[in-house]
Design an enzyme around this catalytic site. Structure first.
Site, short mmCIF file in Angstrom:
data_model
loop_
_atom_site.label_atom_id
_atom_site.label_comp_id
_atom_site.label_asym_id
_atom_site.label_seq_id
_atom_site.Cartn_x
_atom_site.Cartn_y
_atom_site.Cartn_z
CB SER A 105 -0.83 0.06 1.08
OG SER A 105 -1.45 1.23 1.63
CE1 TYR B 6 -4.32 -1.87 4.91
CE2 TYR B 6 -3.37 0.07 4.49
CZ TYR B 6 -3.88 -1.01 4.02
OH TYR B 6 -4.31 -0.99 2.85
N1 LIG Z 1 -8.51 0.11 -1.58
C1 LIG Z 1 -7.56 1.10 -1.40
O1 LIG Z 1 -7.52 2.12 -1.59
C2 LIG Z 1 -6.24 0.01 -1.07
C3 LIG Z 1 -5.15 0.95 -1.18
C4 LIG Z 1 -3.97 0.13 -0.70
C5 LIG Z 1 -3.94 -1.26 -0.59
N2 LIG Z 1 -5.13 -1.91 -0.59
C6 LIG Z 1 -5.02 -3.30 -0.32
O2 LIG Z 1 -5.77 -4.09 -1.45
C7 LIG Z 1 -6.16 -5.25 -0.89
C8 LIG Z 1 -7.60 -5.44 -1.32
O3 LIG Z 1 -8.51 -4.76 -0.57
P1 LIG Z 1 -9.76 -3.75 -1.05
O4 LIG Z 1 -9.29 -2.40 -1.04
O5 LIG Z 1 -10.26 -4.44 -2.26
O6 LIG Z 1 -10.85 -4.09 0.10
P2 LIG Z 1 -12.15 -4.99 0.12
O7 LIG Z 1 -12.44 -5.15 1.50
O8 LIG Z 1 -12.94 -4.68 -0.66
O9 LIG Z 1 -11.35 -6.38 0.05
C9 LIG Z 1 -10.60 -7.39 0.89
C10 LIG Z 1 -11.18 -8.45 1.01
O10 LIG Z 1 -10.19 -9.31 1.82
C11 LIG Z 1 -11.32 -10.21 2.63
N3 LIG Z 1 -10.50 -10.61 3.66
C12 LIG Z 1 -10.41 -9.76 4.90
N4 LIG Z 1 -9.75 -10.69 5.72
C13 LIG Z 1 -9.72 -11.68 5.25
C14 LIG Z 1 -9.31 -13.10 5.91
N5 LIG Z 1 -8.75 -13.18 7.18
N6 LIG Z 1 -9.01 -14.34 5.17
C15 LIG Z 1 -9.59 -14.15 3.80
N7 LIG Z 1 -10.06 -13.00 3.19
C16 LIG Z 1 -10.30 -11.79 4.05
C17 LIG Z 1 -12.45 -9.44 2.72
O11 LIG Z 1 -13.55 -10.41 3.23
C18 LIG Z 1 -12.54 -8.78 1.39
O12 LIG Z 1 -13.43 -9.38 0.64
C19 LIG Z 1 -6.00 -5.33 0.58
O13 LIG Z 1 -4.84 -5.86 0.78
C20 LIG Z 1 -5.67 -3.80 0.94
O14 LIG Z 1 -5.01 -3.75 2.11
C21 LIG Z 1 -6.35 -1.20 -0.99
#
Ligand SMILES: NC(=O)c1ccc[n+]([C@@H]2O[C@H](COP(=O)([O-])OP(=O)(O)OC[C@H]3O[C@@H](n4cnc5c(N)ncnc54)[C@H](O)[C@@H]3O)[C@@H](O)[C@H]2O)c1
Length: 256
Positions: A144, A157
């Protein structure tokens, strides 16, 4: 493009947001995908979306918690068995919790590290033998922008994502001679389940002036899961064959 016709793929976090977008993208490019998520309902939504795309016949799903060692061991073994091997692992599952650092409980700290960092390790460890056996394995991990650019109130985080960067770099070096590539992606603000819930998680007295460099310099507002999925498709395919041991920032230039 059909860059994944002969690739077997596991994607965590496949029930929402960027993981879901990546499942749909790699299916659309011909891959066989096993999607993992702790949220079984989310996986069913992904299945419905794949059906609408006409790609659901190459999708299998398996609800599991990536922070649970036993569930990961059994779930990954079953998935690899069903796929018949493994070329690509995308570790997208993750959570965000926010608080003033002096008020962050040990439980919350451990939960964030346990899923984002330890969960990524557990999935990787379980998948590595099959990835190495393929001779062209690729791991895409989720960092991230918070790992390299301080985001206030997100110490656990940011620390988990910094750990993911270090883990990714280690994997890339350690297994380079066995044909494995390991890369991280570092998204900025992307519309997803996480960003929908972030404002409600921040401390009520959050100082917004501390959130510098949040605005993308291209596009209109936040990016979409598809913006990240397209980059992952490049990295995980042969188009990314000269890319390993690095992190790719995908933030519309916000941190440039
Ligand atoms: N959205 C952003 O702006 C952003 C920015 C930087 C990094 N990220 C990273 O992107 C990745 C995807 O996240 P997103 O933004 O799509 O959010 P999101 O919440 O839409 O998706 C995350 C998914 O991970 C699943 N999850 C959470 N804990 C879990 C576990 N213990 N076992 C299995 N599944 C689990 C959730 O149920 C969810 O479906 C994450 O690693 C997040 O940290 C997102």
């Amino acid at each position: 493009m059909n860059r994944f016709v002969d690739r077997r793929i596991i994607i965590t976090g496949g029930g929402s947001g960027i993981g879901q977008g990546t499942v749909l993208r790699l299916l659309a490019e011909g891959g066989r995908v096993h999607a993992i998520d702790v949220n079984a309902d989310g996986l069913e939504v992904t299945r419905t979306m794949a059906a609408a795309d006409g790609t659901a016949d190459r999708l299998s799903v398996g609800p599991l918690d990536i922070s649970n060692e036993h569930e990961v061991g059994a779930g990954v073994a079953a998935a690899i068995d069903e796929l018949g091997g493994l070329e690509v692992l995308v570790n997208a599952a993750g959570i965000l919790r926010a608080a003033h650092t002096h008020e962050c409980t040990l439980d919350v700290w451990n939960q964030v590290i346990g899923i984002n960092l330890t969960g990524t390790f557990l999935m990787t460890r379980a998948a590595l033998p099959a990835l190495l056996e393929s001779g062209r394995g690729v791991i895409v991990n989720f960092s991230s922008t918070s790992a390299s650019f301080a985001h206030p109130y997100m110490a656990a985080y940011a620390a988990s994502k910094g750990g993911v960067d270090a883990l990714t770099h280690t994997l890339a070096v350690e297994y380079s001679k066995q044909g494995l590539r390991a890369v991280a992606v570092a998204p900025g603000g992307i519309t997803s389940g996480i960003t929908e819930t972030t404002p409600g998680m921040l401390p009520s007295d959050a100082d917004w002036s501390l959130f510098t460099k949040m605005s993308p310099i291209i596009g209109k507002g936040m990016g979409s899961p598809a913006d990240v999925a397209g980059v992952i498709a490049m990295l995980a395919s042969d188009d990314g064959r000269y890319i390993t041991a690095t992190s790719v920032r995908i933030d519309g230039g916000a941190h440039g």
